[in-house]
Scaffold this motif. Structure first.
Motif, short mmCIF file in Angstrom:
data_model
loop_
_atom_site.label_atom_id
_atom_site.label_comp_id
_atom_site.label_asym_id
_atom_site.label_seq_id
_atom_site.Cartn_x
_atom_site.Cartn_y
_atom_site.Cartn_z
N LEU A 178 0.85 -1.19 0.00
CA LEU A 178 0.00 0.00 0.00
C LEU A 178 0.89 1.24 0.00
CD1 LEU A 178 -2.72 -1.06 2.60
CD2 LEU A 178 -2.70 -1.41 0.13
N VAL A 179 0.81 2.00 -1.09
CA VAL A 179 1.64 3.18 -1.25
C VAL A 179 0.74 4.40 -1.45
CG1 VAL A 179 3.44 4.28 -2.64
CG2 VAL A 179 3.47 1.79 -2.31
N VAL A 180 0.88 5.35 -0.57
CA VAL A 180 0.14 6.61 -0.69
C VAL A 180 0.95 7.53 -1.60
CG1 VAL A 180 -0.76 8.63 0.53
CG2 VAL A 180 -0.90 6.35 1.58
N VAL A 181 0.28 8.15 -2.57
CA VAL A 181 0.90 9.15 -3.45
C VAL A 181 0.06 10.42 -3.35
CG1 VAL A 181 2.10 7.57 -5.01
CG2 VAL A 181 -0.28 8.10 -5.45
N THR A 182 0.64 11.47 -2.76
CA THR A 182 -0.14 12.66 -2.46
C THR A 182 0.57 13.95 -2.81
OG1 THR A 182 -1.35 13.83 -0.70
CG2 THR A 182 0.61 12.60 -0.03
N ILE B 214 4.72 6.31 2.02
CA ILE B 214 4.00 7.52 1.66
C ILE B 214 4.93 8.36 0.80
CG2 ILE B 214 2.87 9.64 2.45
CD1 ILE B 214 2.09 8.18 5.00
N GLU B 215 4.53 8.59 -0.44
CA GLU B 215 5.26 9.46 -1.36
C GLU B 215 4.51 10.80 -1.38
OE1 GLU B 215 7.93 9.07 -3.57
OE2 GLU B 215 8.41 7.04 -2.88
N THR B 216 5.24 11.88 -1.12
CA THR B 216 4.62 13.20 -1.06
C THR B 216 5.35 14.16 -1.98
OG1 THR B 216 4.14 12.77 1.27
CG2 THR B 216 3.84 15.01 0.51
N CYS B 217 4.58 14.94 -2.72
CA CYS B 217 5.14 16.00 -3.55
C CYS B 217 4.70 17.33 -2.96
CB CYS B 217 4.66 15.88 -5.00
SG CYS B 217 5.32 17.21 -6.02
N ARG C 7 7.30 14.95 -10.26
CA ARG C 7 6.68 14.22 -9.16
C ARG C 7 5.22 14.60 -8.95
NH1 ARG C 7 9.11 11.21 -5.65
NH2 ARG C 7 7.92 11.93 -3.86
N ARG C 8 4.86 15.81 -9.22
CA ARG C 8 3.50 16.28 -8.93
C ARG C 8 2.50 15.65 -9.90
NH1 ARG C 8 0.32 20.42 -6.76
NH2 ARG C 8 -1.11 21.38 -8.24
N LYS C 9 1.51 14.97 -9.33
CA LYS C 9 0.45 14.42 -10.18
C LYS C 9 -0.19 15.59 -10.92
CE LYS C 9 -1.45 12.56 -6.57
NZ LYS C 9 -2.41 11.91 -5.67
N ALA D 183 1.75 14.06 -13.27
CA ALA D 183 2.96 13.33 -13.68
C ALA D 183 3.09 12.06 -12.83
CB ALA D 183 4.19 14.21 -13.53
N PRO D 184 3.69 11.02 -13.37
CA PRO D 184 3.76 9.74 -12.66
C PRO D 184 4.97 9.58 -11.74
CG PRO D 184 4.59 9.45 -14.86
CD PRO D 184 4.13 10.89 -14.77
N GLY D 185 5.72 10.64 -11.48
CA GLY D 185 6.99 10.53 -10.76
C GLY D 185 6.93 9.81 -9.43
N MET D 186 5.92 10.10 -8.61
CA MET D 186 5.85 9.44 -7.30
C MET D 186 5.62 7.93 -7.45
SD MET D 186 3.91 12.08 -4.73
CE MET D 186 2.57 12.59 -5.81
N LEU D 187 4.80 7.54 -8.42
CA LEU D 187 4.55 6.13 -8.66
C LEU D 187 5.81 5.44 -9.19
CD1 LEU D 187 1.71 7.71 -9.05
CD2 LEU D 187 0.97 5.55 -9.99
N LEU D 188 6.50 6.11 -10.09
CA LEU D 188 7.73 5.54 -10.65
C LEU D 188 8.79 5.38 -9.58
CD1 LEU D 188 7.88 7.55 -14.00
CD2 LEU D 188 7.02 5.22 -13.64
N SER D 189 8.92 6.38 -8.71
CA SER D 189 9.91 6.33 -7.63
C SER D 189 9.61 5.16 -6.69
CB SER D 189 9.90 7.65 -6.86
OG SER D 189 10.74 7.59 -5.75
#
Length: 174
Positions: free
Chosen positions: A48-52, A83-86, A96-98, A100-106
């Protein structure tokens, strides 16, 4: 399993017809069914990965300390893996900012996640665009009827994270 934060895991605050993150840790409240949904997904073997996006920090209207305190509270309530945060304020291109897929890719690189076998659940167009751009197997849109248009159609529209979790577990079992 990629999960947006505000509106998916916790209650968003509505101002002028638009959703906003809570201002304080005291206002930070899990939505009904979220703990059950996360437990169901964890039991099914998902990370479970939060991307926010939290642009208010970058804009100087929210403190980093308050956002981090909200994330500690979230981690104490749910079996999250990351938890990935931009904090980018928006207005300029960002990897990184949705949307864009940067947080998911990271997260996929760090946790060895196969994006083609992953799902994203979000409640805003930026979430759905990010999941599609990252190549997720499917995107789930929690439709609150916000006054904004989707730019990319989600694979599924749902009423809650719990409904999405049940559908995902059924897809995986099929």
């Amino acid at each position: 399993m990629f999960l947006d934060r505000d509106g998916v895991l916790n209650r968003s605050l509505m101002r002028n017809g638009r959703p906003h993150p809570p201002d304080t840790v005291e206002e930070f409240e899990l939505l009904p069914g979220v703990a059950e949904a996360c437990a169901l997904l964890k039991d099914a073997g998902f990370l479970l990965v939060v991307v926010t996006n939290q642009p208010d920090v970058g804009r100087g209207t929210q403190s980093l300390e308050v956002v981090e305190a909200m994330h500690r509270k979230l981690e104490s309530l749910l079996p999250l893996d990351r938890i990935e945060t931009c904090y980018d304020p928006g207005g300029a291109p960002s990897e990184r900012r949705k949307p864009a897929p940067g947080m998911l890719l990271s997260a996929s690189r760090e946790l060895n996640i196969n994006l083609r076998e992953s799902y994203l659940v979000g409640d805003r167009w930026r979430d759905i665009d990010a999941g599609a751009a990252a190549g997720c197997a499917a995107t789930f849109f929690i439709d609150y009827g916000y006054e904004e248009e989707l730019r990319t159609l989600p694979d599924y529209k749902v009423a809650s994270l719990l409904q999405a979790a049940k559908m995902i577990v059924n897809i995986e079992e099929a």
